[in-house]
Design an enzyme around this catalytic site. Structure first.
Site, PDB file in Angstrom:
ATOM      1  N   SER A  76       4.164 -17.053 -21.523  1.00  0.00           N
ATOM      2  CA  SER A  76       4.237 -18.035 -22.587  1.00  0.00           C
ATOM      3  C   SER A  76       2.907 -18.631 -22.940  1.00  0.00           C
ATOM      4  CB  SER A  76       5.343 -19.219 -22.503  1.00  0.00           C
ATOM      5  OG  SER A  76       4.968 -19.954 -21.237  1.00  0.00           O
ATOM      6  N   HIS A 101       9.909 -14.646 -24.952  1.00  0.00           N
ATOM      7  CA  HIS A 101       8.938 -14.410 -25.763  1.00  0.00           C
ATOM      8  C   HIS A 101       8.986 -12.865 -26.469  1.00  0.00           C
ATOM      9  CE1 HIS A 101       7.489 -18.442 -26.025  1.00  0.00           C
ATOM     10  NE2 HIS A 101       7.823 -18.418 -24.649  1.00  0.00           N
ATOM     11  N   LYS A 137      13.858 -18.465 -30.611  1.00  0.00           N
ATOM     12  CA  LYS A 137      12.310 -18.073 -31.059  1.00  0.00           C
ATOM     13  C   LYS A 137      12.494 -16.999 -31.987  1.00  0.00           C
ATOM     14  CE  LYS A 137      10.731 -19.679 -26.388  1.00  0.00           C
ATOM     15  NZ  LYS A 137      11.886 -20.214 -26.008  1.00  0.00           N
TER      16      LYS A 137
END
Length: 387
Positions: A177, A205, A239
């Site tokens: 990250s 992610h 996300k």
């Protein structure tokens, strides 16, 4: 009443490490409003630009009409709705695993998985740059906590080979990250199979961004067309997916063990069903909107090219996380504040989030950033070099 706390805060501020919340007054997007001022933002994990998508907003409204707002109970006490169940089935199919299980957050998912699968007689092997939630989970599990240098497979193999633990669990970010680099997943899988270890991959992610149709980091490689039974896969839904929550996908017996033993799943109220209803729409958009990942790739390439002559180094990353290494805490804050004065938001990331001496600007790109947005950012950075 708490002079020691006041002193700690004072020291943190003197070191340039005190953090402050900012109140966003607009929807999450590439342009946001804070304190009545509009900013160009490179500070969000909304990688595909879905957080304010009209179809998701409509799905939330439909979900509220159908399921109400709150779940009202934990999953094991009548809080598990049809919306939750449908999303779990869809996520399992989307990622190619037999089953999936929803969690409220990625932090809770990692805590739940690790503490349910290993304990005092076991060993955890962790990349030194893993997310804090994985480190906290390892400590809570009371298993032996063994860390290896970042992406150092030789060091990991040596530690696995010499361990006599009852059960071995390797834990790693899939996309790191704060670095933006990608773990060597095929090699990690091979090591885990060789040494009879489980592998927990945190793809917070990568999910939605990487792999075929955004199905995640596991599907980037031709070597992993069929998932190893040793893999436990975690990804977040706030996300790239644009909503909220997280899930774990794995073999059926692993998921059933989590339902029975993962405390962060058992002892919390289920997320609002309307969010699961909206996430079914998000999955459809992730799968069909290939143009979003194409736009991200163009934005990454434009940023890299524009900053080639910068005295600050972009860390090697092919993902939307583009860290610009500054080094000094005060200088990093100066640049971040200089960008803010120019109407651009890029967060300054400092220790203890990253190692000492590696303070950086964490530039987060979105599919909905336009070429002129990236030009505005890079021009401002060049101005700040000489200011």
């Amino acid at each position: 009443m708490f002079p020691d706390l006041a002193e700690q805060l004072c020291v943190r501020e003197q070191q340039g490490l005190r953090r402050f919340r900012q109140v966003v007054e607009s929807p999450q997007a590439t342009h946001i409003t804070i304190d009545g001022r509009d900013y160009l933002a490179f500070s969000s994990n909304d990688y595909l630009g879905l957080a304010n998508h009209r179809d998701l907003i409509q799905s939330v409204c439909e979900g509220a009409q159908q399921y109400g707002v709150g779940a009202g109970a934990s999953h094991l006490i009548h809080g598990h709705s049809a919306a939750h169940h449908s999303l779990e089935d869809a996520l399992a199919q989307f990622t190619g695993f037999p089953r999936a299980l929803l969690f409220s957050t990625g932090y809770m998912a990692n805590i739940g998985v690790v503490t349910a699968l290993v304990g005092r007689e076991d060993a955890i092997f962790a990349d030194k740059l893993n997310h804090a939630s994985l480190n906290d989970a390892a400590l809570l599990s009371r298993a032996k906590f063994i860390r290896y240098p970042h992406i150092d497979l030789a060091a990991l193999e040596q530690r696995l080979a010499t361990s006599n633990a009852r059960r071995k669990l390797v834990i790693s970010d899939a996309v790191f990250s704060m670095e933006g680099d990608i773990a060597p997943i095929p090699q990690l899988v091979a090591l885990c199979e060789q040494y009879h270890a489980l592998l927990l991959l945190d793809d917070a992610h990568g999910f939605g961004v990487l792999g075929k149709q955004g199905r995640g980091s596991l599907l980037m490689s031709d070597h992993l067309k069929q998932h190893s039974p040793s893999i436990v896969y975690m990804a977040t839904l706030g996300k790239a997916a644009g909503v909220f929550g997280a899930f774990v996908a794995a073999q059926a017996e692993v998921i059933e063990a989590l339902i029975q033993s993962a405390r962060s799943y058992i002892y919390t109220t289920a997320t609002p069903p309307l969010l699961s209803h909206a996430l079914l729409t998000s999955l459809r958009l992730i799968e069909q909107d290939e143009w979003r990942r194409d736009a991200l790739a163009r934005n990454i390439a434009q940023l890299k090219e524009a900053l080639q002559s910068s005295p600050w180094q972009l860390l090697p990353s092919s993902t939307p996380i583009q860290p610009l290494l500054i080094g000094d805490n005060a200088e990093t804050v100066r640049i971040s504040q200089g960008l803010r004065k120019r109407g651009i938001l890029v967060p300054a990331i400092r220790p203890p989030t990253v190692p000492q001496g590696t303070a950086r600007l964490r530039i987060s790109l979105s599919a909905t950033h336009q070429p002129h947005d990236i030009l505005q950012l890079t021009q401002a950075l060049h101005e700040l070099v000489v200011s």
